[in-house]
Design a protein around this motif. Sequence first.
Motif: not given
Length: 175
Positions: A15-16, A24-25, A65-69
């Motif tokens: 979907r992205y 946000t990493v 490392a991904v915190e938020q997309v």
Amino acid sequence: MQCDWPLLGPLVWSRYVTKQVMVTVGNQEELRGWLQTVDPVSASLVLVNFREEGGATVQVVMGHAVEQVQILQAADQETAERLQACFLPPNIRRLSPEKLKRRRSQVGLWLRKNQVPVEEEGDHLRVAGVLTIAAPYRPEDCCSSNQIILDRIQRLIRNLVLEDTELESELESSS
């Protein structure tokens, strides 16, 4: 805090894709770009940013490392085409979408005529669920881990007599 991104899976990640995102990493750093793809094993993101003077930069963000997309915007037709063309070999970029579509159709019909189960999956042809043929749909564009099927399909494609000799000459000259 543990991020959920690697756990979301391919259905959610898709979907992205082709959207402009802000990622946000780990150290609260924000990265922006057009999401080209997500690696299904590592959940790593491939971000593309187009330069004003032409060309593009590519950045890989490791999945752990991904915190938020966050989706910023969807791609318009021009941006989607630029994203698609970014990673194509130069010989494919020279062919018009109509010619590639005609070639895909010809190869698909030829395989069906030879009683090979084939279906279209986006810009690819999928043969018997075990082989993929990418544009421009030549024998060398086939990919499979089953060597026997790979050899047979490549032989069939080599035997295909193209109705459009102009397309074939373009394919040969750009190789």
